[in-house]
Scaffold this motif. Structure first.
Motif: not given
Length: 102
Positions: A85-97
């Motif tokens: 879940e942490l990796h998915l969250l980081k990927d999502y935040l990178d995508f948003i940025r």
């Protein structure tokens, strides 16, 4: 690190002997020895007692994922998430940025 090793590590961190911790837990020293050597499983009540004595959460005592802090609009939320879940969250935040830049 297994639960017995964790108990031993936390005990030693505090400078307590097995006898001292056993007295605090109200169990026999030989029982604590078996716990630390993973020859005896902790009961639910012993887990709670140890968490209180060590002033940590039962999750930390059991070696579950540490709490991750997520900052959103200047608010901190304490949540427990697993590594996936942490990796998915980081990927999502990178995508948003990335989307904000483009």
């Amino acid at each position: 690190m297994n639960i017995g090793e964790r108990v031993k590590h936390l005990r030693e961190e505090r400078g307590w002997s097995q006898k001292e911790l056993a007295q605090k837990m109200k169990i026999n020293n030989s029982v604590l020895n078996r716990i630390e050597n993973n020859k005896r499983v902790l009961t639910d009540s012993e887990i709670i007692i140890l968490a209180k004595l060590f002033q940590i959460s039962t999750d930390d005592l059991l070696g579950l994922e540490p709490k991750q802090r997520i900052k959103e609009e200047n608010k901190l939320y304490d949540i427990t998430i697993n590594k996936e879940e942490l990796h998915l969250l980081k990927d999502y935040l990178d995508f948003i940025r990335y989307k904000k830049k483009n």
